[in-house]
Write a protein that holds these residues in place. Structure first.
Motif, short mmCIF file in Angstrom:
data_model
loop_
_atom_site.label_atom_id
_atom_site.label_comp_id
_atom_site.label_asym_id
_atom_site.label_seq_id
_atom_site.Cartn_x
_atom_site.Cartn_y
_atom_site.Cartn_z
N GLY A 22 0.83 -1.21 0.00
CA GLY A 22 0.00 0.00 0.00
C GLY A 22 0.86 1.25 0.00
O GLY A 22 0.57 2.22 -0.70
N GLN A 23 1.90 1.23 0.79
CA GLN A 23 2.81 2.38 0.85
C GLN A 23 3.48 2.60 -0.51
O GLN A 23 3.54 3.73 -1.01
CB GLN A 23 3.88 2.14 1.92
N ALA A 24 3.97 1.52 -1.11
CA ALA A 24 4.66 1.65 -2.40
C ALA A 24 3.69 2.17 -3.47
O ALA A 24 4.07 3.02 -4.29
CB ALA A 24 5.23 0.29 -2.82
N ILE A 25 2.46 1.69 -3.46
CA ILE A 25 1.48 2.14 -4.46
C ILE A 25 1.18 3.63 -4.24
O ILE A 25 1.14 4.42 -5.20
CB ILE A 25 0.19 1.29 -4.38
N ALA A 26 0.99 4.03 -3.00
CA ALA A 26 0.70 5.44 -2.71
C ALA A 26 1.83 6.35 -3.21
O ALA A 26 1.58 7.35 -3.88
CB ALA A 26 0.49 5.64 -1.20
N VAL A 27 3.05 5.97 -2.93
CA VAL A 27 4.20 6.79 -3.35
C VAL A 27 4.30 6.79 -4.89
O VAL A 27 4.54 7.83 -5.50
CB VAL A 27 5.51 6.29 -2.69
N GLY A 28 4.08 5.64 -5.48
CA GLY A 28 4.12 5.54 -6.96
C GLY A 28 3.04 6.41 -7.59
O GLY A 28 3.30 7.09 -8.60
N TYR A 29 1.84 6.41 -7.02
CA TYR A 29 0.76 7.25 -7.54
C TYR A 29 1.12 8.73 -7.42
O TYR A 29 0.86 9.52 -8.31
CB TYR A 29 -0.54 6.97 -6.77
N ASP A 40 -4.85 3.58 7.31
CA ASP A 40 -4.39 2.31 7.91
C ASP A 40 -4.86 2.28 9.36
O ASP A 40 -5.25 3.32 9.91
CB ASP A 40 -2.85 2.22 7.85
N VAL A 41 -4.81 1.11 9.98
CA VAL A 41 -4.99 1.06 11.44
C VAL A 41 -3.70 1.48 12.13
O VAL A 41 -3.71 1.85 13.29
CB VAL A 41 -5.44 -0.35 11.94
N LEU A 42 -2.59 1.38 11.41
CA LEU A 42 -1.29 1.82 11.95
C LEU A 42 -1.04 3.27 11.55
O LEU A 42 -1.73 3.82 10.70
CB LEU A 42 -0.17 0.93 11.42
N ASP A 43 0.01 3.83 12.12
CA ASP A 43 0.39 5.21 11.83
C ASP A 43 0.83 5.35 10.35
O ASP A 43 1.61 4.54 9.86
CB ASP A 43 1.55 5.57 12.77
N VAL A 44 0.31 6.36 9.68
CA VAL A 44 0.64 6.53 8.25
C VAL A 44 1.61 7.69 7.99
O VAL A 44 1.83 8.07 6.85
CB VAL A 44 -0.63 6.75 7.38
N SER A 45 2.21 8.21 9.08
CA SER A 45 3.04 9.41 8.89
C SER A 45 4.25 9.16 7.99
O SER A 45 4.65 10.03 7.22
CB SER A 45 3.44 10.02 10.23
N GLU A 46 4.82 7.96 8.06
CA GLU A 46 5.98 7.68 7.20
C GLU A 46 5.58 7.75 5.72
O GLU A 46 6.30 8.30 4.88
CB GLU A 46 6.55 6.28 7.51
N THR A 47 4.40 7.21 5.40
CA THR A 47 3.93 7.24 4.01
C THR A 47 3.69 8.68 3.55
O THR A 47 4.05 9.05 2.43
CB THR A 47 2.65 6.39 3.86
N ILE A 48 3.09 9.48 4.44
CA ILE A 48 2.85 10.88 4.07
C ILE A 48 4.18 11.57 3.76
O ILE A 48 4.31 12.28 2.76
CB ILE A 48 2.10 11.62 5.20
N LYS A 49 5.16 11.30 4.61
CA LYS A 49 6.48 11.91 4.41
C LYS A 49 7.06 11.47 3.05
O LYS A 49 7.58 12.29 2.29
CB LYS A 49 7.41 11.47 5.55
N MET A 50 6.93 10.19 2.74
CA MET A 50 7.48 9.68 1.47
C MET A 50 6.74 10.30 0.27
O MET A 50 7.36 10.62 -0.75
CB MET A 50 7.37 8.16 1.42
#
Ligand code: NAD
Length: 252
Positions: A22-29, A40-50
């Motif tokens: 999911g993270q890779a797809i979000a960054v790719g998009y 996510d049920v987990l923290d998504v801050s790393e994905t936002i940063k990426m």
């Protein structure tokens, strides 16, 4: 230039986006121009940063895909922040392994709920949003376990098989609304879900023997398929279950 793979001007919602596929797809998009809601049920801050490092924009949300209310909130947030929704990636998923005779009801229910029912709930809830935009794309992350069976993973296999059939059913019903629905069936990718397994020598050897390419994949290797299905390049692809498995399921 008319870019077949551009997502400029599109708004995408990706579930289970704090890590892994999911993270890779979000960054790719984001790299291809989409604005993102990542949940996510987990923290998504790393994905936002990426996403931001990739030059994109993302709203993060804590969403359990089992909750219709929370799922609805995700699409409302996308509309409030970015003006609508064009693409939904139903990616969140879990794996529980147990022999059939010892499987607990709770594990069956939980896996079917998170992997299958949630994809239907999210599709139902995103429907009015996609209709408002004159159409859109839904991408269900299934698995090669939706086509063939992994050992001692009955609810997982059933949920992913269900996801493939859900995909075909929605593709059939909603093409008239210009909503294209496809599935991706990954093979073995190194993520939080598979990390422990891939540390076992016997599992690594099995992957080497079964996959003609002789190796597992990394999450970035799924991104191209997800972009294809979300972009103009995939404008006549509907109801497809796209296998990305290094060739595992092409042989006996
Ligand atoms: N990794 C693989 O080899 C592989 C192969 C085939 C299919 N898949 C599928 O790909 C998808 C992503 O898996 P991954 O490998 O990145 O695993 P992962 O465990 O790294 O990521 C899954 C994410 O989903 C989230 N999630 C779990 N339950 C949730 C819930 N109820 N609500 C919201 N989020 C929830 C997790 O917190 C996690 O961040 C899953 O649907 C999985 O079944 C993975």
């Amino acid at each position: 230039m008319d870019d077949l793979f551009s997502l400029n001007g599109k708004v995408a919602v990706v579930t289970g986006a704090s890590r892994g596929l999911g993270q890779a797809i979000a960054v790719g998009y984001a790299k291809h121009g989409a604005k993102l809601v990542v949940s996510d049920v987990l923290d998504v801050s790393e994905t936002i940063k990426m996403v931001e490092e990739a030059g994109g924009e993302a709203v993060g949300m804590n969403v359990d895909v089992s909750s219709r209310e929370q799922v609805k909130g995700m699409f409302n947030a996308a509309e409030e922040r970015f003006g609508g929704v064009d693409i939904l990636v139903n990616n969140a998923g879990i794996l529980r392994s147990a022999p059939a005779e010892g499987l607990h009801d709770e594990d069956w229910d939980k896996v079917i709920q998170v992997n299958l029912k949630s994809q239907f709930i999210a599709a139902q809830e995103v429907f009015p949003f996609l209709k408002k935009r004159g159409g859109g794309r839904i991408i269900n992350v299934a698995s090669i376990a939706g086509l063939l069976a992994f050992n001692q993973a009955i609810p997982y296999n059933a949920s992913k098989g269900g996801s493939v059939q859900l995909t075909r059913s929605l593709a059939f019903e909603w093409a008239q609304h210009n909503i294209l629905v496809n599935a991706i069936c990954p093979g073995i990718f190194l993520t939080g879900m598979t990390n422990d397994m891939l540390e076992q020598e016997s599992f690594k050897e099995m992957v080497k023997a079964k996959v003609p390419m002789g190796r597992h994949a990394v999450p970035e290797e799924l991104v191209g398929a997800a972009i294809y299905l979300a972009s103009k390049a995939g404008s006549y692809t509907n109801g497809h279950a796209m296998v990305v498995d290094g060739g595992w399921t092409c042989h006996l």
